[in-house]
Scaffold this motif. Structure first.
Motif, short mmCIF file in Angstrom:
data_model
loop_
_atom_site.label_atom_id
_atom_site.label_comp_id
_atom_site.label_asym_id
_atom_site.label_seq_id
_atom_site.Cartn_x
_atom_site.Cartn_y
_atom_site.Cartn_z
N THR A 45 0.81 -1.21 0.00
CA THR A 45 0.00 0.00 0.00
C THR A 45 0.85 1.26 0.00
N ASP A 51 6.99 1.78 0.08
CA ASP A 51 6.52 2.78 -0.88
C ASP A 51 7.41 4.02 -0.82
N ASN A 73 1.65 1.36 -7.00
CA ASN A 73 1.29 0.49 -5.88
C ASN A 73 0.25 -0.53 -6.34
N LYS A 74 0.57 -1.82 -6.15
CA LYS A 74 -0.36 -2.89 -6.47
C LYS A 74 -0.35 -3.90 -5.31
N PRO A 75 -1.02 -3.53 -4.19
CA PRO A 75 -0.95 -4.34 -2.98
C PRO A 75 -1.88 -5.55 -3.01
N TYR A 164 1.52 -7.06 10.21
CA TYR A 164 1.00 -6.95 8.85
C TYR A 164 0.68 -8.31 8.24
N ASP A 193 -3.84 -3.85 6.15
CA ASP A 193 -3.61 -2.48 5.69
C ASP A 193 -3.04 -1.66 6.82
N ASN A 194 -2.94 -0.34 6.59
CA ASN A 194 -2.29 0.54 7.56
C ASN A 194 -3.18 0.97 8.72
#
Length: 330
Positions: A45, A51, A73-75, A164, A193-194
């Motif tokens: 992400t 990133d 970005n391709k999470p 994570y 995710d964050n």
């Protein structure tokens, strides 16, 4: 390369005079590369440590090629979705992968991984090492590693930690730490995710292992504290921060890394060019300062030929770490 020079070289080739050009010029800079924008896939992400560093380094590389290196970005699925997408691209150097040790360790976690990291990709260059910092919520009132251990022992039912995902460096670091202090049953909450950071600052999580680049804003806002670092040596920018190894008095070194990869079959001259360009960028004072400020550690510049042995060693090292963390392996 200017259009005028490219036209001149093409004329020479048409006349059969290309052989008269110095071999070194052709080896150092493939004349047709990049012929189009280069997609640099970051399979995580936006806003995370991968990133940030990927964009920083590739922007510097791109500045020497007319800005043609474009991070995307391709999470998803611990980085495997973006990685699999790179595998479907042409092996011509116009689609690259900027990833972490997860790129390698996913093969230990998933039986049906749609790629083989060692067989389907070729390493281009290492960029940085990533130690993690043990970060606690300010709301739990802990100010030291002994204080955290005491808190966890007093709150065995309610205390939890975030990561994570199972098998990620944040999970492995925490699981081994808890085993070493005799508290392996503390609840693990994996995130995709964050949102993990927002849950930490409001006290839903007691602690997490995080990159300094992500932890620093929480610390500066007075919402979190960092208590220790996962590298076996103190951080150059924060020598007062104790290592987890010094606290548990045992070997402990959980450090991830970043690297650039390309599809197998990418021409050697392009791979060698990219290796030199990456090494040139990370050697710059401006980049080195950002590396240090954001809590990364530098790799010494290395030739591409050293990468294969590095990856083999890392696969062995991470398998041992995952087993120590009781991560179920595929």
């Amino acid at each position: 390369m200017s259009q005028q020079r490219r036209h001149f070289i093409q004329q020479l080739m048409g006349l059969g005079a290309a052989a008269a050009l110095p071999r070194q010029v052709w080896a150092e800079k493939p004349s047709a590369y990049p012929a189009e924008p280069v997609s640099v896939v970051i399979p995580f992400t936006a806003g995370g440590s991968t990133d940030y560093m990927g964009r920083l380094i590739m922007a510097d590389v791109g500045s020497r090629f007319g800005g043609k290196f474009v991070p995307e970005n391709k999470p998803g699925a611990s980085g495997s979705i973006g990685t699999a997408g790179v595998l479907r691209a042409r092996p011509d150097g116009h689609t690259l992968l900027y990833s972490t040790a997860t790129f390698l360790t996913n093969v230990l976690l998933y039986k049906n991984l749609p790629y083989d990291p060692l067989a389907d990709f070729v390493p281009v260059a290492r960029t940085v090492q990533l130690p993690l910092v043990l970060t606690v919520s300010k709301d739990i009132g802990v100010r030291s590693l002994p204080g955290l251990v005491d808190y966890l022992r007093r709150n065995p039912q309610s205390a939890s930690y975030g990561s994570y995902g199972i098998g990620t460096s944040s999970h492995v670091a925490a699981s081994i730490f808890l085993k070493k202090i005799g508290l392996p049953a503390v609840v693990h909450v994996p995130y995709k995710d964050n949102r993990i950071t927002s849950d930490l600052v409001v006290g839903r999580l007691a602690f997490m292992f995080e990159a300094w680049s992500v932890a620093a804003p929480m610390v500066q806002a007075g919402r979190a504290m960092v208590l220790g670092v996962t590298s076996d040596q103190p951080l150059p920018f924060a020598p007062q921060l104790p290592t987890i190894a010094s606290f548990i008095r045992e070997k402990y070194d959980v450090v991830s890394w970043h690297a650039l990869f390309a599809r197998k079959g990418t021409p050697e001259d392009i791979l060698n060019l990219l290796n030199r360009e990456i090494n040139q960028s990370i050697a710059k004072d401006r980049i080195q300062k950002s590396v240090s400020d954001m809590g990364f550690l530098q790799f010494a510049p290395s030739p591409r030929t050293a990468m294969a042995a590095f990856l083999q060693d890392e696969l062995i090292r991470w398998k041992a770490l995952m087993m120590a963390a009781d991560v179920p392996l595929a």
